[in-house]
Write an enzyme that holds these catalytic residues in place. Sequence first.
Site, PDB file in Angstrom:
ATOM      1  N   LYS A  24      -7.100  -9.618  17.784  1.00 34.42           N
ATOM      2  CA  LYS A  24      -7.979  -9.551  18.943  1.00 34.42           C
ATOM      3  C   LYS A  24      -7.224 -10.391  20.025  1.00 34.42           C
ATOM      4  O   LYS A  24      -7.205 -10.072  21.287  1.00 34.42           O
ATOM      5  CB  LYS A  24      -9.381 -10.037  18.561  1.00 34.42           C
ATOM      6  CG  LYS A  24     -10.472  -9.372  19.214  1.00 34.42           C
ATOM      7  CD  LYS A  24     -11.789  -9.873  18.774  1.00 34.42           C
ATOM      8  CE  LYS A  24     -12.260  -9.218  17.463  1.00 34.42           C
ATOM      9  NZ  LYS A  24     -13.528  -9.849  16.965  1.00 34.42           N
ATOM     10  N   ARG A  94     -15.657 -15.962  19.227  1.00 34.38           N
ATOM     11  CA  ARG A  94     -15.345 -14.805  18.168  1.00 34.38           C
ATOM     12  C   ARG A  94     -14.260 -15.007  17.470  1.00 34.38           C
ATOM     13  O   ARG A  94     -13.235 -15.556  17.531  1.00 34.38           O
ATOM     14  CB  ARG A  94     -15.004 -13.382  18.794  1.00 34.38           C
ATOM     15  CG  ARG A  94     -16.023 -12.815  19.679  1.00 34.38           C
ATOM     16  CD  ARG A  94     -15.486 -11.577  20.374  1.00 34.38           C
ATOM     17  NE  ARG A  94     -16.197 -11.367  21.532  1.00 34.38           N
ATOM     18  CZ  ARG A  94     -16.955 -10.385  21.484  1.00 34.38           C
ATOM     19  NH1 ARG A  94     -17.100  -9.513  20.512  1.00 34.38           N
ATOM     20  NH2 ARG A  94     -17.909  -9.974  22.577  1.00 34.38           N
ATOM     21  N   GLY A 103     -16.715  -6.584  11.145  1.00 36.26           N
ATOM     22  CA  GLY A 103     -17.800  -6.883  10.870  1.00 36.26           C
ATOM     23  C   GLY A 103     -17.978  -8.047   9.970  1.00 36.26           C
ATOM     24  O   GLY A 103     -18.993  -8.581   9.393  1.00 36.26           O
ATOM     25  N   MET A 105     -16.236 -11.076  10.282  1.00 35.67           N
ATOM     26  CA  MET A 105     -16.436 -12.418  10.736  1.00 35.67           C
ATOM     27  C   MET A 105     -17.749 -12.607  11.900  1.00 35.67           C
ATOM     28  O   MET A 105     -17.947 -11.526  12.355  1.00 35.67           O
ATOM     29  CB  MET A 105     -15.018 -12.808  11.306  1.00 35.67           C
ATOM     30  CG  MET A 105     -14.201 -12.619  10.395  1.00 35.67           C
ATOM     31  SD  MET A 105     -13.988 -13.565   9.079  1.00 35.67           S
ATOM     32  CE  MET A 105     -12.816 -14.666   9.738  1.00 35.67           C
ATOM     33  N   ARG A 338      -8.132  -2.269  20.154  1.00 35.84           N
ATOM     34  CA  ARG A 338      -7.269  -2.468  18.884  1.00 35.84           C
ATOM     35  C   ARG A 338      -7.108  -0.985  18.349  1.00 35.84           C
ATOM     36  O   ARG A 338      -7.623  -0.218  18.682  1.00 35.84           O
ATOM     37  CB  ARG A 338      -8.081  -3.096  17.828  1.00 35.84           C
ATOM     38  CG  ARG A 338      -9.537  -2.575  17.312  1.00 35.84           C
ATOM     39  CD  ARG A 338     -10.296  -3.547  16.459  1.00 35.84           C
ATOM     40  NE  ARG A 338     -11.576  -3.158  16.407  1.00 35.84           N
ATOM     41  CZ  ARG A 338     -12.555  -3.704  15.926  1.00 35.84           C
ATOM     42  NH1 ARG A 338     -12.467  -4.799  15.463  1.00 35.84           N
ATOM     43  NH2 ARG A 338     -13.926  -3.154  15.768  1.00 35.84           N
ATOM     44  N   HIS A 454     -22.235  -0.776  11.516  1.00 32.98           N
ATOM     45  CA  HIS A 454     -21.564  -1.262  10.532  1.00 32.98           C
ATOM     46  C   HIS A 454     -21.241  -0.335   9.426  1.00 32.98           C
ATOM     47  O   HIS A 454     -20.069   0.055   9.005  1.00 32.98           O
ATOM     48  CB  HIS A 454     -22.190  -2.449   9.952  1.00 32.98           C
ATOM     49  CG  HIS A 454     -21.669  -2.890   8.893  1.00 32.98           C
ATOM     50  ND1 HIS A 454     -21.797  -2.797   7.652  1.00 32.98           N
ATOM     51  CD2 HIS A 454     -20.586  -4.002   8.830  1.00 32.98           C
ATOM     52  CE1 HIS A 454     -21.425  -3.631   6.607  1.00 32.98           C
ATOM     53  NE2 HIS A 454     -20.468  -4.105   7.500  1.00 32.98           N
ATOM     54  N   SER A 771      12.657  13.375 -19.135  1.00 30.12           N
ATOM     55  CA  SER A 771      11.729  13.009 -18.402  1.00 30.12           C
ATOM     56  C   SER A 771      10.747  12.218 -19.032  1.00 30.12           C
ATOM     57  O   SER A 771      10.566  12.136 -20.497  1.00 30.12           O
ATOM     58  CB  SER A 771      10.808  14.474 -18.216  1.00 30.12           C
ATOM     59  OG  SER A 771       9.573  14.259 -17.665  1.00 30.12           O
ATOM     60  N   CYS A 839       6.796  12.633 -15.951  1.00 30.17           N
ATOM     61  CA  CYS A 839       5.547  13.442 -16.096  1.00 30.17           C
ATOM     62  C   CYS A 839       4.431  12.894 -16.728  1.00 30.17           C
ATOM     63  O   CYS A 839       3.418  13.587 -17.115  1.00 30.17           O
ATOM     64  CB  CYS A 839       6.100  14.657 -17.027  1.00 30.17           C
ATOM     65  SG  CYS A 839       6.356  14.334 -18.427  1.00 30.17           S
ATOM     66  N   TYR A 859      12.265  13.148  -9.660  1.00 30.05           N
ATOM     67  CA  TYR A 859      11.372  13.612  -9.245  1.00 30.05           C
ATOM     68  C   TYR A 859      10.225  12.889 -10.042  1.00 30.05           C
ATOM     69  O   TYR A 859      10.504  12.361 -10.953  1.00 30.05           O
ATOM     70  CB  TYR A 859      11.205  15.026  -9.551  1.00 30.05           C
ATOM     71  CG  TYR A 859      11.330  15.322 -11.013  1.00 30.05           C
ATOM     72  CD1 TYR A 859      10.070  15.475 -11.574  1.00 30.05           C
ATOM     73  CD2 TYR A 859      12.574  15.761 -11.560  1.00 30.05           C
ATOM     74  CE1 TYR A 859      10.173  15.689 -13.088  1.00 30.05           C
ATOM     75  CE2 TYR A 859      12.583  16.152 -13.045  1.00 30.05           C
ATOM     76  CZ  TYR A 859      11.277  16.166 -13.931  1.00 30.05           C
ATOM     77  OH  TYR A 859      11.348  16.282 -14.783  1.00 30.05           O
TER      78      TYR A 859
HETATM   79  C1  PEP Z   1       3.138  11.781 -21.791  1.00 30.74           C
HETATM   80  O1  PEP Z   1       3.334  11.220 -23.156  1.00 30.74           O
HETATM   81  O2  PEP Z   1       3.446  10.900 -20.804  1.00 30.74           O
HETATM   82  C2  PEP Z   1       3.112  13.053 -21.504  1.00 30.74           C
HETATM   83  C3  PEP Z   1       3.327  13.533 -20.263  1.00 30.74           C
HETATM   84  O3  PEP Z   1       2.746  13.868 -22.625  1.00 30.74           O
HETATM   85  P1  PEP Z   1       1.338  14.013 -22.925  1.00 30.74           P
HETATM   86  O4  PEP Z   1       0.397  13.548 -22.165  1.00 30.74           O
HETATM   87  O5  PEP Z   1       0.929  15.468 -23.201  1.00 30.74           O
HETATM   88  O6  PEP Z   1       1.405  13.520 -24.517  1.00 30.74           O
END
Ligand code: PEP
Length: 883
Positions: A24, A94, A103, A105, A338, A454, A771, A839, A859
């Site tokens: 502020k 303030r 809100g 303070m 602000r 608020h 993975s 995954c 990924y």
């Molecule tokens: C895991 O184990 O992280 C996985 C993706 O396989 P699931 O959850 O199917 O065991």
Amino acid sequence: MTESKYIYDFSEGNADMKGLLGGKGANLAQMSKIGLPVPPGFTLTTEACLAYWERGAGLLDDLWAGVEEAVARLEKAADKTFGRGENPLLLSVRSGAPVSMPGMMDTILNLGLNDETVEALAANSGEPRFAYDSYRRFIQMFSDVVLGVSSTHFENEIVDAKRALSVRQDYEIDAATWKKLIKRFKEIVKRETRSDFPVDPWVQLRQAIEAVFKSWNTPRAKTYRRINKISDALGTAVNVMTMVFGNLGEDCGTGVCFTRNPSTGEKGLYGEFLVNAQGEDVVAGIRTPQPIAELGSTMPTLYRELLAIASMLERHYRDMQDIEFTIERNRLFILQTRNGKRTARSAVLVAVDMVEEGLIDRTTAVRRVTPDQVEKLLHKQVDPSVPVDVLATGLPASPGAAVGAIVFDPDEAERRGDSGEAVILVRHETTPDDIHGLFAAQGVLTSHGGMTSHAAVVARGLGKPCVSGCEALEIDADRGTLSCGGRTFAKGDILTIDGSRGLVIAGNVPLMEPAMTDEFRKLLTWADAEAAVRVWANADTPADAARARDFGARGIGLCRTEHMFMAPDRLPVMKEMIIASTKEERVTALDKLQVMQEEDYRGIFRAMEGLPVTVRLLDPPLHEFLPKEAEIEGALKKLRDEGRQKAPETLALERTLAKAKALKESNPMLGFRGCRLGIIYPEIYEMQIRAIFLSCLHLAAEGVEVVPHIMMPLVGVQEEMKRLKAMTDRIAEELFSEAGCSVAYETGTMIEVPRAALIADELAEYAQFFSFGTNDLTQTTFGYSRDDAENKFLAQYVAMRVLPEPPFRSVDRNGVGRLMRIAFEDGRRVRPDLGIGICGEHGGDPDSIAFCHKLGLNYVSCSPYRVPVARISAAHAALGLIE
Ligand code: PEP
Ligand code: MG
């Protein structure tokens, strides 16, 4: 060592001094600097606040001469005198932390009034009613904030006075009555604090400044900081500003406006104002204000001035502004600006529009939308095709819809919300003390207050639906009832609120999942351009795959084939395959399954045309596909009781039971599952691999581009990978030569047991990709059952801080993360082009994505609904906004 400079006049600072002057203070300084009509004032720095917490009241003694000099400068600028004279200077005090904490303070207005100055103010303004009203407001606020005397004492007196006068509104109370009330208020202060209300304005000022310093560490400020992950070490600044009055008559007013709509992001001034009122009337939601556009007809010149200032501020800050203004006798003053808090939807539209208007670049737009907001953007909505029983309409204060039980008390909302119940917090209006209830509720409904009340501001910040200003509701919190149009609901009854349209609906209305908008897609595309780690999805069906693609997934990182076998038409065939007593029997069942699998895979590969699809071969223990033992026994008993001992169904059930018993394990998650099934019963995996390739060949013949990745689960030994890779290559060769054509494919493994991570170099000799299955990897690294730990002890572990984070939600960097690093480095050393992803559920968690980014994964793969969050997280990780 030089003494720190603790006091800055507004004219001395600028927008870059947020850390020192608070948000502020820095903005007030910046506005003064660019020539906007800001009432003169000064700021005590955040360093002063921190020094106060270190040194206590002695700090105030040291800096007091500086405060006196600063006030003298204000006296000169306003040509008024503080605490005396014909034209008394009044101040507002303030808080203002470096990070906006709406809100949280406390604010004190009209400081400097006492029995003497109030008379001067009355004479000078010609408005005794206004003068006494200002004085009583000051006593009330000061007593509440500084002296700790609850406002309820004063409010009760006001209610009694209104009853005696037979009036409904505060502004209908006359000067004489206010005068009497002031006397009464002072008696209350004396009774509650055993001291007189401070009449010396310098004492008032000192106590007010101290109270702001102290308010940095009130429980509600701490709660807000904890929820919003704001550091306790920032401190708050104190802004002391010359008072201007919006309540001197019909040519006065006060309001709050946004340069764009904070709910939808639409361009154009948005906000509300009240004629003849002070700022707190708007924010506290005591009177329901008028839309800002109406100022255009009541005070057209000022409205134009406000529009010009708003647009100048927006161009200056290059962001949507939230502006507080006051009109004193037809003069416009800007009290604060602000960056406006906004809904996720608004954040996206504003960011995209501003890029298109040339105000900001794409990277800035991406920076401005947080993973949290993207999460909220995927808000639920009331299904418009379902007829609803609308009870009342209020203001659409925060978008999205929620269903829950009516609760009137924030403590109860917290209790019931925390135990997993969906509740709607229903209040006349909310205050900062209700924050815990708002946090635990699904949504908020208030009978009073505007779009900037608020409840509205906090709900928007939390991404929860809110309907405010729903005046038709009669709330009787003591009796636990809510009435509207002759109908009464009790605490615990179910309501639906639609914060996007401002509707209060009786009962439980089906809610619709959210959809992507064009600007959201655009922003996510810009996010992809920033990100290094790609986002894939976990999808098991063609419908999932299509959704994932729609959300922007660049591939499928995990297709769990077992989910296909759970479909009602497949389960009996699966069962047949499992209870087969000879290989021939098994192969017959597998042939049937193969036809079904081919069809499944065709659907998925088609939906993901041209993008990689990682199909994981069968993973769960086989007993999961059979009925529970007790169930089989129950059915058998029935058959036997009917005397059908020799019936074919009985014999089949006996075989199923024998198989279920044979497959029974004490620790099935550590048992006969994953690739162990494929090694012991190769025909199962062979069938799956054949189905994958046949579906790919089929599609390739149609001209559809397919990119199959075949993934082995739970590998922990090199020999497993070696054999399964050989199996895959052999089948590929057979089928490709039969078909006279081939498709490129990859064979890889999940890394989901610690041994796999530790022998990653050995695995990489055969695996073309890794993975991380961090669900199992977390389970096996910690030795915590993923099915039981969460609700047995993990929640307490996190609450007791034995663990900093729930490890199944956010990757445990020191343990699981270390194994990931080993696997990553050893794998890449052996095979430099090894593709590596994740995954497990962690693939959709922003913190874990930041870790994956650091590690250098190709990924992250997560459920389709989390793909947009993952995309923005990947960009924020690359931009260093999350680490
Ligand atoms: C895991 O184990 O992280 C996985 C993706 O396989 P699931 O959850 O199917 O065991
Ligand atoms: Mg697993």
